[in-house]
Write an enzyme that holds these catalytic residues in place. Structure first.
Site, PDB file in Angstrom:
ATOM      1  N   GLY A  81      46.380  35.056  29.318  1.00  0.00           N
ATOM      2  CA  GLY A  81      45.362  34.577  30.242  1.00  0.00           C
ATOM      3  C   GLY A  81      44.003  35.068  29.830  1.00  0.00           C
ATOM      4  N   GLY A  87      37.755  39.523  29.573  1.00  0.00           N
ATOM      5  CA  GLY A  87      38.350  39.406  28.258  1.00  0.00           C
ATOM      6  C   GLY A  87      39.732  38.814  28.367  1.00  0.00           C
ATOM      7  CB  VAL A 107      45.324  39.227  30.225  1.00  0.00           C
ATOM      8  CG1 VAL A 107      46.400  40.213  30.671  1.00  0.00           C
ATOM      9  CG2 VAL A 107      44.092  39.349  31.090  1.00  0.00           C
ATOM     10  CE  LYS A 115      41.359  41.664  32.962  1.00  0.00           C
ATOM     11  NZ  LYS A 115      41.616  41.266  34.339  1.00  0.00           N
ATOM     12  CG  ASP A 169      36.321  40.095  42.079  1.00  0.00           C
ATOM     13  OD1 ASP A 169      35.921  39.336  42.979  1.00  0.00           O
ATOM     14  OD2 ASP A 169      36.493  39.729  40.916  1.00  0.00           O
TER      15      ASP A 169
END
Lengths: 506, 176
Positions: free
Chosen positions: A103, A108, A110, A125, A218
């Site tokens: 992903g 950045g 993953v 990650k 988030d």
């Protein structure tokens, strides 16, 4: 530019502007003294200020075509997982072997990788390269990652380690296979029991994190993974602040093009760039719960109503309760929101009874609890008959006092039980609340009944068989509220509330 | 992000059918129209209008930056056929706000990508000024609305706004 230096410049800049145009430079010169760079910086800004012209004078002009063609943030990151991947299957990165890129986040790529030391799969990650050169940011990242690694809750993806390999910063964490909550929400409306189950897990995860001193910053459906077993896992704890909105270090990170965080889940204070704390996560939690319930973001336009679905009354009731929690979390002022994630988890936990009620299998057990409440209420009233005879047997002031005390206590216990019975029949969702409110009073009334019956039996003494009757009644009442009632409540799935209420009563 | 964003896009789509090509809308009008339309549908959600305006301003910034980036990428792919400002054949709509270069005919226009980058740098040492610029420029908020959103006095907004503009202008001209 450091904030300190900037505020120094700001001071002389504003000071100069207050002087008449002709005196500014003289004043500035005197004010800056020997700090020549300060003078130069301020002077340059003043010159720029004097030649501003129409610069930024009018708000941005927008070509309607630009608006119409814009892709909402987040939509783009779902496809092209491997875009920008610098490692590929089979590559060795430090102690990790890359299996495949899985992903792409704002920061950045993953990867799914194997930790060759421990032979376990991890999600790896890669963090922005800009970080590697910034000591302050790296220290903070280490601190946050360390704090995040201490969170042990099934609903939080475990952070394993922060590695530095060939100039890259890599965060290894639990690998989770499953869709994100975003995908689940997009698939269609969710039933209230599922929403409750996910919300409860997420709330417990937040509780664990907040109590470990970590705020997510988030939280959004994209950051919650639903495993095949139905467990919810919050990801990106400890690093969300890197790309998270409203962070001042954003500058260093977004220069290469990463988009600023999605505003849709940002609390008002976060949008305004004010300080962010645990209550910011609570706001986002409220938005997510509301979105799970309705299938769309609470601030979205109501044009495409989600497909209607069969609902039972219990479903509606649970939906209403969850909606209330969501609204409470989404208060504009942080002070008016649900205060802590612990409180949030407790409140959701307290709804277990309603969720139980929503399941047909639990119907009969609720019936026995209701039956017990009704039977106890009736028994207390019937008890007044022997008490009436005991009054005359005892006679005098003692007799009257005994009867009044017993009657008061019995009526109180009986009324409250009928109230609970009625609530359970007519407003099942209010039951936990009603139980909490009345638990201490019921317990008090029960004890008063037993005590006055025992005193009555003592006063009657050997004058008649009434003492035996009164003692038997006292024992019966005690067994009823101390043994039978908790069992029926437990079977009905509302025992948890009673436990809490009992705690409150003490 | 299905909220304000979608509404902004819907309004844009309506305008495109009505206005002549190349016509632009200004942020103030857009944001206020989005607010009125959304508020009419769900009155309770927007008890705090400034919250809405802040979301809208941030959305507008993202939209404009994203579009500017896309356009630049398309242009690069087109094989280096750079459309410059001096190219008289360039259609005016190609140099609208959001594009790479300012339009000399529109003196208020700026290079959105450069502005975005400078704004992000500004946010590192003065988040309040950056926030004010975002609200004023991308959200089209008035001084009073901005003051309410940020929680400072209108006088402070004016002072901060003036200094931020001065610094940004300098930054965009390569001086900071």
């Amino acid at each position: 530019m450091t904030p300190q230096r900037w505020s120094q410049i700001k001071g002389v800049f504003n000071g100069a502007l207050e002087r008449p145009a002709g005196e500014r430079m003289v004043w500035l010169r005197a004010e800056c003294g020997t700090d020549l760079t300060l003078f130069e910086e301020a002077e340059k800004l003043l010159r720029s200020h004097d030649t501003l012209g129409p610069f930024l004078d009018r708000p941005a002009d927008v070509d309607p075509e630009d608006l119409a063609l814009a892709v909402p943030p987040g939509a783009a990151s779902d496809d092209g997982a491997a875009a920008g991947a610098i490692w590929h299957s089979g590559d060795r990165v430090g102690e990790f072997e890359i299996i495949r890129p899985i992903g792409r986040g704002g920061m950045g790529v993953v990867y799914l990788a194997t930790d060759r030391r421990l032979h376990r799969n991890v999600a790896l990650k890669s963090l922005p390269v800009a970080l590697a050169g910034n000591t302050e940011l790296r220290e903070r990242l280490k601190r946050e990652a360390r704090a995040a690694a201490t969170i042990t809750d099934p609903a939080v993806a475990t952070v394993y380690s922060l590695e530095e390999v060939e100039g890259h910063l890599l965060l290894a964490s639990e690998f989770l296979d499953g869709p994100t909550l975003r995908t689940v929400i997009n698939e269609g409306p969710m039933d209230a029991a599922t929403v409750h189950a996910i919300a409860l897990q997420v709330a417990r995860g937040l509780r664990a994190a907040h109590e470990a001193g970590v705020v997510h910053r988030d939280l959004k459906p994209e950051n919650i993974v639903i495993t095949p077993g139905g467990a919810a896992k919050i990801v990106d704890f400890g690093i969300a602040w890197l790309e998270g909105p409203g962070h001042t270090h954003q500058a260093k990170l977004t220069r290469s093009g990463a988009m600023i965080g999605t505003p849709a889940y940002m609390a008002p204070e976060q949008l305004m760039g004010q300080s962010v704390d645990a209550r910011t996560d609570i706001y986002a939690f409220g938005v997510i719960v509301a979105e799970m319930l309705s299938g769309r973001h609470p601030l979205s336009v109501a044009d495409a109503a989600p497909a209607a679905r069969e609902r039972t009354p219990e479903d509606d009731v649970l939906t209403g309760l969850l909606q209330r929690i969501a609204d409470h979390c989404r208060q504009t002022s942080p002070a008016r929101r649900v205060r802590t994630a612990r409180e949030l988890a407790d409140r959701l936990d307290g709804m277990a009874g309603v969720v139980g009620a929503a399941k047909p299998a639990q119907r009969t057990t609720r019936f026995w609890w209701e039956f017990h409440q009704g039977a106890a209420a009736v028994s207390y009233v019937v008890m007044l008959v022997p008490a009436w005879f005991a009054r005359t047997t005892i006679g005098g002031v003692e007799g009257r006092s005994f009867f009044i005390a017993t009657t008061c206590a019995a009526v109180m216990a009986s009324m409250l039980r009928l109230h609970l019975w009625f609530t359970s029949r007519q407003h099942p969702t209010e039951l936990p609340w009603a139980r909490r409110r009345s638990a201490a009073w019921i317990r008090l009334a029960d004890i008063l009944v037993v005590v006055s019956l025992v005193i009555g039996a003592a006063l009657v003494a050997a004058q008649s068989v009434l003492d035996v009757v009164l003692l038997v009644l006292a024992v019966g009442a005690a067994v009823s509220f101390m043994v039978i009632e908790p069992s029926t409540a437990r079977a009905a799935g509302i025992e948890h509330e009673a436990g809490k209420a009992g705690g409150a009563a003490r | 992000m299905p909220l304000v964003y979608d509404e902004l896009r819907r309004i844009a789509a309506r305008y495109m059918g009505r206005e002549r090509p190349g016509q632009t809308l200004d942020a103030t009008g857009l944001v206020n129209e989005a607010f009125v339309r959304l508020a009419a549908e769900r009155t309770r959600q927007f008890e705090n209008r400034t919250h809405f305006l802040a979301i809208a301003a941030l959305s507008m910034r993202q939209i404009l930056v994203q579009r500017a980036r896309t356009k630049r990428a398309i242009k690069r792919d087109a094989g280096g056929q750079q459309v410059t400002l001096d190219d008289a054949s360039a259609p005016p709509s190609a140099v609208r706000a959001g594009f790479e270069r300012p339009d000399p005919d529109r003196p208020g226009d700026v290079d959105v990508l450069a502005l975005d980058e400078a704004l992000t740098r500004l946010a590192a040492f003065d988040p309040e000024q950056a926030q004010i610029v975002e609200l004023r420029y991308f959200g089209g908020l008035t001084v009073e609305e901005t003051a309410e959103a940020v929680g400072v006095s209108p006088a402070t907004v004016k002072r901060q706004w003036a200094m931020a503009r001065a610094w940004l202008k300098q930054a965009l001209e390569g001086g900071a």
